[in-house]
Write an enzyme that holds these catalytic residues in place. Structure first.
Site, PDB file in Angstrom:
ATOM      1  N   SER A  26      32.220  -6.564 -40.762  1.00  0.00           N
ATOM      2  CA  SER A  26      30.836  -6.168 -41.557  1.00  0.00           C
ATOM      3  C   SER A  26      31.097  -5.183 -42.613  1.00  0.00           C
ATOM      4  O   SER A  26      31.771  -4.329 -42.545  1.00  0.00           O
ATOM      5  CB  SER A  26      29.948  -5.626 -40.617  1.00  0.00           C
ATOM      6  N   HIS A  57      27.716 -10.748 -44.062  1.00  0.00           N
ATOM      7  CA  HIS A  57      28.772 -11.636 -43.906  1.00  0.00           C
ATOM      8  C   HIS A  57      28.462 -12.855 -44.506  1.00  0.00           C
ATOM      9  O   HIS A  57      27.475 -13.376 -44.201  1.00  0.00           O
ATOM     10  CB  HIS A  57      29.014 -12.001 -42.228  1.00  0.00           C
ATOM     11  N   HIS A  79      30.191 -14.031 -34.314  1.00  0.00           N
ATOM     12  CA  HIS A  79      29.800 -13.029 -33.227  1.00  0.00           C
ATOM     13  C   HIS A  79      29.456 -13.519 -32.088  1.00  0.00           C
ATOM     14  O   HIS A  79      28.247 -14.631 -31.968  1.00  0.00           O
ATOM     15  CB  HIS A  79      28.863 -11.918 -33.386  1.00  0.00           C
ATOM     16  N   TYR A  81      26.990 -12.402 -29.964  1.00  0.00           N
ATOM     17  CA  TYR A  81      25.683 -12.017 -30.144  1.00  0.00           C
ATOM     18  C   TYR A  81      24.785 -12.941 -30.897  1.00  0.00           C
ATOM     19  O   TYR A  81      23.622 -12.882 -30.898  1.00  0.00           O
ATOM     20  CB  TYR A  81      25.386 -10.576 -30.397  1.00  0.00           C
ATOM     21  N   GLU A  82      25.182 -13.788 -31.970  1.00  0.00           N
ATOM     22  CA  GLU A  82      24.606 -14.629 -32.670  1.00  0.00           C
ATOM     23  C   GLU A  82      24.099 -15.875 -31.916  1.00  0.00           C
ATOM     24  O   GLU A  82      23.560 -16.621 -32.322  1.00  0.00           O
ATOM     25  CB  GLU A  82      25.440 -15.048 -34.006  1.00  0.00           C
ATOM     26  N   ALA A 109      34.135  -3.204 -37.978  1.00  0.00           N
ATOM     27  CA  ALA A 109      33.523  -1.890 -38.045  1.00  0.00           C
ATOM     28  C   ALA A 109      33.359  -1.512 -36.433  1.00  0.00           C
ATOM     29  O   ALA A 109      33.036  -2.247 -35.702  1.00  0.00           O
ATOM     30  CB  ALA A 109      32.159  -2.210 -38.566  1.00  0.00           C
ATOM     31  N   MET A 207      31.495  -5.108 -31.388  1.00  0.00           N
ATOM     32  CA  MET A 207      31.019  -6.330 -30.778  1.00  0.00           C
ATOM     33  C   MET A 207      31.708  -7.573 -31.341  1.00  0.00           C
ATOM     34  O   MET A 207      31.209  -8.525 -31.374  1.00  0.00           O
ATOM     35  CB  MET A 207      29.532  -6.421 -31.163  1.00  0.00           C
ATOM     36  N   SER A 208      32.959  -7.451 -31.467  1.00  0.00           N
ATOM     37  CA  SER A 208      33.686  -8.547 -32.275  1.00  0.00           C
ATOM     38  C   SER A 208      35.117  -8.498 -31.730  1.00  0.00           C
ATOM     39  O   SER A 208      35.661  -7.734 -30.415  1.00  0.00           O
ATOM     40  CB  SER A 208      33.606  -8.701 -33.509  1.00  0.00           C
ATOM     41  N   ASN A 231      30.949   5.024 -37.506  1.00  0.00           N
ATOM     42  CA  ASN A 231      29.819   6.086 -36.884  1.00  0.00           C
ATOM     43  C   ASN A 231      30.387   6.672 -35.475  1.00  0.00           C
ATOM     44  O   ASN A 231      31.218   6.085 -35.002  1.00  0.00           O
ATOM     45  CB  ASN A 231      28.573   5.672 -36.640  1.00  0.00           C
ATOM     46  N   HIS A 243      22.697  -0.504 -38.622  1.00  0.00           N
ATOM     47  CA  HIS A 243      23.407  -1.448 -39.215  1.00  0.00           C
ATOM     48  C   HIS A 243      23.945  -1.077 -40.604  1.00  0.00           C
ATOM     49  O   HIS A 243      24.797  -1.300 -41.059  1.00  0.00           O
ATOM     50  CB  HIS A 243      22.911  -2.787 -39.341  1.00  0.00           C
TER      51      HIS A 243
END
Ligand code: HPA
Length: 271
Positions: A26, A57, A79, A81-82, A109, A207-208, A231, A243
């Site tokens: 990202s 992306h 991902h 989550y998609e 990230a 998350m990846s 972060n 995000h």
């Protein structure tokens, strides 16, 4: 196995024969701009290729040269989550293996769980914890592609890490080293989860990456993984993760990331 996909990519990237795949996380698309004589393929034009839906992306496969080195870049990843199936990610790596890819450079990230690893800096991934509850190898195993039960002892290749640490020092790029934890997302964590993950031994959370690394190891590739810390984990600072912040911090650090990867590939070519 869909030869249609591999043939399409092969034909469209001719004369390139890249052996290195770079996955840009990202807001980390910057490296794609450094590619010389690029050939760009939209995911939606590649037969059977999945599409990426997340903001930041763009969904392109870009082939070109970084110095002397030919690379294939995924700008936009898939991902879980998609809604992508974990096995979809493995399918990509089966195709990439057939294309001749031998090494994966994966970036992401991530949120820091370690007070000493500050937002805006890079973390070399030395190991991971898969807390996603998912696995790209679920399903029947094709023994001609890789083993049923792959070992992950040296998933993030130690020799490559040593070279990258040395290069970071030489080029004055701040680089820490730590353990990446994968969660499914898409929500950011609760402060209680962040405290728990710290106790479990993770230094960063995202998350990846883990499905890609497991797939890459399964098909016999070497892996270099780098997190851009965007972060502090929820509850570790007064700010809430978002995000937008992830993309903004990612963009800030992406120059350093590009410099490090370019230096690595340059040295590899000379060595
Ligand atoms: N948590 C999970 N994924 C992330 C984070 C985070 O804090 N920052 C960037 N990706």
């Amino acid at each position: 196995m869909s030869n249609k996909t591999v043939n399409y990519i092969k034909q469209h990237i001719t004369p390139y024969q890249p052996q290195t795949l770079i996955i840009l996380g990202s807001g980390l698309g910057n490296l794609g701009e450094h590619l010389q004589e690029p050939i760009s393929l939209n995911y939606q034009d590649i037969p059977d290729f999945p599409h990426s839906t997340v903001q930041g992306h763009s969904g392109k496969l870009i082939c070109g040269r970084l110095g002397e080195h030919e690379v294939l870049c995924m700008q936009g990843r898939f991902h879980l989550y998609e809604g992508h199936k974990p096995s979809t990610i493995h399918q990509l790596f089966a195709w990439f293996k057939e294309l001749g890819i031998k090494e994966l450079i994966v970036t992401n990230a991530a949120g820091s769980l370690n007070p000493e690893i500050a937002p805006g800096s890079l973390m070399l991934i030395k190991d991971h914890i898969n807390l996603s509850g998912q696995n790209p190898l679920i399903g029947p195993n094709d023994d001609s592609i890789g083993p049923r039960f792959p070992a992950l002892n040296n998933a993030y290749d130690e020799e490559i890490r040593a070279r990258v640490k040395h290069l970071a020092q030489k080029h004055d790029i701040a680089l820490s080293e730590g353990v990446y934890m994968m969660v499914l997302g898409p929500n950011f964590e609760t402060p209680a989860e962040i405290r728990a993950f710290r106790i479990l031994g993770a230094d960063a959370v995202g998350m990846s990456t883990v499905p890609e690394v497991i797939s890459a190891i399964h098909v016999g590739m070497k892996v270099l993984g780098i997190s851009v810390i965007t972060n502090y984990g929820a509850g570790m600072s007064s700010e809430q993760p978002s995000h937008e912040e992830t993309l903004a911090q990612g963009q800030k650090a992406s120059n350093q990331l590009s410099r490090l990867i370019i230096a690595y590939l340059k040295e590899k070519n000379n060595g």
